[in-house]
Design a protein around this motif. Structure first.
Motif, PDB file in Angstrom:
ATOM      1  N   UNK A   1      43.125  53.680  76.674  1.00 46.54           N
ATOM      2  CA  UNK A   1      43.054  53.005  76.653  1.00 46.54           C
ATOM      3  C   UNK A   1      43.988  51.781  75.673  1.00 46.54           C
ATOM      4  N   UNK A   2      44.093  52.459  75.219  1.00 46.82           N
ATOM      5  CA  UNK A   2      45.627  51.126  74.198  1.00 46.82           C
ATOM      6  C   UNK A   2      46.433  50.666  75.016  1.00 46.82           C
ATOM      7  N   UNK A   3      47.231  51.566  76.305  1.00 50.78           N
ATOM      8  CA  UNK A   3      47.890  51.044  77.378  1.00 50.78           C
ATOM      9  C   UNK A   3      47.271  49.659  78.161  1.00 50.78           C
ATOM     10  N   UNK A   4      46.257  49.824  78.788  1.00 49.18           N
ATOM     11  CA  UNK A   4      45.342  49.273  79.077  1.00 49.18           C
ATOM     12  C   UNK A   4      45.158  48.324  77.909  1.00 49.18           C
ATOM     13  N   UNK A   5      44.766  48.362  76.970  1.00 46.85           N
ATOM     14  CA  UNK A   5      44.629  46.868  75.914  1.00 46.85           C
ATOM     15  C   UNK A   5      45.795  45.907  75.565  1.00 46.85           C
ATOM     16  N   UNK A   6      47.037  46.879  75.610  1.00 47.73           N
ATOM     17  CA  UNK A   6      48.419  46.073  75.218  1.00 47.73           C
ATOM     18  C   UNK A   6      48.873  45.587  76.916  1.00 47.73           C
ATOM     19  N   UNK A   7      48.133  45.827  77.412  1.00 49.56           N
ATOM     20  CA  UNK A   7      48.824  45.654  78.736  1.00 49.56           C
ATOM     21  C   UNK A   7      47.947  43.849  79.036  1.00 49.56           C
ATOM     22  N   UNK A   8      46.859  44.014  79.081  1.00 51.03           N
ATOM     23  CA  UNK A   8      46.508  42.918  78.651  1.00 51.03           C
ATOM     24  C   UNK A   8      46.330  41.643  77.727  1.00 51.03           C
ATOM     25  N   UNK A   9      46.993  42.306  76.366  1.00 46.03           N
ATOM     26  CA  UNK A   9      47.605  40.758  75.787  1.00 46.03           C
ATOM     27  C   UNK A   9      48.015  40.299  76.537  1.00 46.03           C
ATOM     28  N   UNK A  10      50.051  41.239  76.889  1.00 47.62           N
ATOM     29  CA  UNK A  10      51.123  41.351  77.222  1.00 47.62           C
ATOM     30  C   UNK A  10      50.622  40.156  78.372  1.00 47.62           C
ATOM     31  N   UNK A  11      49.669  40.335  79.623  1.00 51.90           N
ATOM     32  CA  UNK A  11      48.976  39.935  80.475  1.00 51.90           C
ATOM     33  C   UNK A  11      48.351  37.863  80.693  1.00 51.90           C
ATOM     34  N   UNK A  12      47.950  37.706  79.307  1.00 49.35           N
ATOM     35  CA  UNK A  12      47.002  36.714  78.698  1.00 49.35           C
ATOM     36  C   UNK A  12      48.235  35.859  78.387  1.00 49.35           C
ATOM     37  N   UNK A  13      49.474  36.335  77.360  1.00 42.70           N
ATOM     38  CA  UNK A  13      50.776  35.175  77.317  1.00 42.70           C
ATOM     39  C   UNK A  13      51.894  35.233  78.470  1.00 42.70           C
ATOM     40  N   UNK A  14      51.866  36.203  79.182  1.00 39.54           N
ATOM     41  CA  UNK A  14      52.747  36.053  80.486  1.00 39.54           C
ATOM     42  C   UNK A  14      52.251  34.815  80.993  1.00 39.54           C
ATOM     43  N   UNK A  15      50.878  34.938  81.301  1.00 34.22           N
ATOM     44  CA  UNK A  15      50.065  33.408  82.217  1.00 34.22           C
ATOM     45  C   UNK A  15      50.191  32.683  81.378  1.00 34.22           C
ATOM     46  N   UNK A  16      49.959  32.754  79.980  1.00 40.43           N
ATOM     47  CA  UNK A  16      50.153  31.221  79.534  1.00 40.43           C
ATOM     48  C   UNK A  16      51.259  30.309  79.503  1.00 40.43           C
ATOM     49  N   UNK A  17      52.694  31.315  79.328  1.00 38.23           N
ATOM     50  CA  UNK A  17      53.639  30.906  78.947  1.00 38.23           C
ATOM     51  C   UNK A  17      54.732  30.840  80.163  1.00 38.23           C
ATOM     52  N   UNK A  18      54.640  31.684  81.350  1.00 39.61           N
ATOM     53  CA  UNK A  18      54.783  30.717  82.217  1.00 39.61           C
ATOM     54  C   UNK A  18      54.523  29.636  82.924  1.00 39.61           C
TER      55      UNK A  18
ATOM     56  N   UNK B   1      41.127  40.466  75.035  1.00 39.67           N
ATOM     57  CA  UNK B   1      40.374  40.126  75.905  1.00 39.67           C
ATOM     58  C   UNK B   1      40.309  38.099  75.781  1.00 39.67           C
ATOM     59  N   UNK B   2      40.218  38.073  74.094  1.00 37.66           N
ATOM     60  CA  UNK B   2      40.922  36.833  74.347  1.00 37.66           C
ATOM     61  C   UNK B   2      41.992  36.115  74.728  1.00 37.66           C
ATOM     62  N   UNK B   3      43.042  36.475  74.246  1.00 38.80           N
ATOM     63  CA  UNK B   3      44.294  36.115  75.118  1.00 38.80           C
ATOM     64  C   UNK B   3      44.662  36.862  76.527  1.00 38.80           C
ATOM     65  N   UNK B   4      43.704  37.576  77.073  1.00 38.06           N
ATOM     66  CA  UNK B   4      43.951  36.948  78.705  1.00 38.06           C
ATOM     67  C   UNK B   4      42.759  35.776  79.795  1.00 38.06           C
ATOM     68  N   UNK B   5      42.029  35.897  78.650  1.00 36.33           N
ATOM     69  CA  UNK B   5      40.947  34.783  79.342  1.00 36.33           C
ATOM     70  C   UNK B   5      41.468  33.804  78.650  1.00 36.33           C
ATOM     71  N   UNK B   6      42.069  33.215  77.409  1.00 38.58           N
ATOM     72  CA  UNK B   6      42.642  31.713  77.309  1.00 38.58           C
ATOM     73  C   UNK B   6      43.627  31.859  78.108  1.00 38.58           C
ATOM     74  N   UNK B   7      44.723  32.831  78.590  1.00 35.38           N
ATOM     75  CA  UNK B   7      46.096  33.077  79.657  1.00 35.38           C
ATOM     76  C   UNK B   7      45.683  32.407  80.956  1.00 35.38           C
ATOM     77  N   UNK B   8      44.542  33.068  81.237  1.00 32.13           N
ATOM     78  CA  UNK B   8      44.200  33.457  83.010  1.00 32.13           C
ATOM     79  C   UNK B   8      43.565  31.581  82.783  1.00 32.13           C
ATOM     80  N   UNK B   9      42.565  30.942  81.625  1.00 32.71           N
ATOM     81  CA  UNK B   9      42.557  29.818  82.216  1.00 32.71           C
ATOM     82  C   UNK B   9      43.270  29.021  82.318  1.00 32.71           C
TER      83      UNK B   9
END
Length: 265
Positions: free
Chosen positions: A147-164, A244-252
């Motif tokens: 679950x730690x890897x899942x959480x870190x991956x979601x955080x990374x995904x949110x930042x990646x979507x936002x910055x890209x 979760x917040x970072x992923x939602x923000x990045x995706x939105x």
């Protein structure tokens, strides 16, 4: 909500393409490389050696089995930071495909996160070996790395979507990201214990640093790997909320701006 659901459904339909892009990224990265995937192992190990020499031998911060402590925080941080910085140019680098093929643009930054996730999975092997060699062998708590890897991956995904997405409109974002992560690294308890932050003399500085969204994620890994125990409820909850917040923000943000990307290539 409906638009978000449609966006997620579209990504799921193109999951095979995402896997192909992950494989392409790994193949291109190690093409004509003699060591190949071994570089995935050598990079964090070399960083570990340098930081261990500086902070354990020269500055003597007094952390037992420092290499294990360092790698426990460095590996998830690498997933987060490298995913975000590498994904910043993912849309610009694939603008030719974006113009020709109608697929969700999010597959490009997310595929980079996927390739860095593979790197993390491979790097966990030498981490386990080093931990065992230094007297902190993997135990049942290590199961909570999943679950730690899942959480870190979601955080990374949110930042990646936002910055890209932002980089398409503002090219300077790419350079600001590098500076951001350099500063962010040193205010996150990776090369020093979390307790150091609690001993800071300035209450204002302690309050500001306590808002660091990466800290609970890194602490989750450290508790499991270095301390050999499950994360406390507060740490796990904060890490999950942060991711979760970072992923939602990045995706939105990405979904909101996706149709405009092509006009700024």
């Amino acid at each position: 909500m409906t638009a978000a659901v449609k966006g997620i459904a579209a990504l799921l339909r193109f999951r095979e393409l995402m896997f192909l892009l992950v494989a392409r990224d790994l193949k291109v990265r190690y093409k004509r490389s003699i060591l190949g995937m071994l570089w995935t192992l050598l990079n964090p190990l070399l960083q570990m050696l340098v930081y261990t020499l500086v902070f354990s031998r020269i500055m003597r911060i007094g952390v037992p089995q420092f290499p294990v402590f360092l790698l426990a925080g460095l590996l998830p941080w690498t997933l987060i930071s490298v995913s975000a910085t590498s994904s910043a140019l993912s849309l610009l680098n694939n603008q030719g495909l974006i113009r020709k093929i109608a697929v969700p643009q999010a597959v490009y930054p997310l595929s980079i996160v996927g390739s860095k996730l593979v790197d993390l999975a491979v790097s966990l092997v030498p981490l386990a070996v080093i931990a065992a060699a230094l007297g902190r062998p993997p135990g049942s708590a290590w199961l909570l790395l999943v679950p730690a890897v899942v959480v870190a991956t979601c955080f990374a995904a949110g930042l990646s979507l936002l910055f890209s997405s932002l980089t398409v409109f503002f090219r300077d974002v790419r350079h600001l990201i590098d500076i951001l992560f350099q500063i962010w690294f040193y205010v996150t308890p990776i090369i020093y214990p979390h307790e150091f932050l609690e001993k800071l003399g300035s209450p204002l500085l302690r309050s500001v640093l306590s808002l660091n969204p990466a800290t609970p994620i890194i602490r989750w890994f450290q508790m499991v790997v270095y301390e050999g125990r499950p994360p406390d409820l507060r740490t796990a909850a904060l890490a999950t909320i942060s991711a979760a917040a970072t992923l939602v923000l990045g995706f939105a943000v990405f979904q909101r701006l996706e149709d405009e990307h092509i006009h700024y290539f």
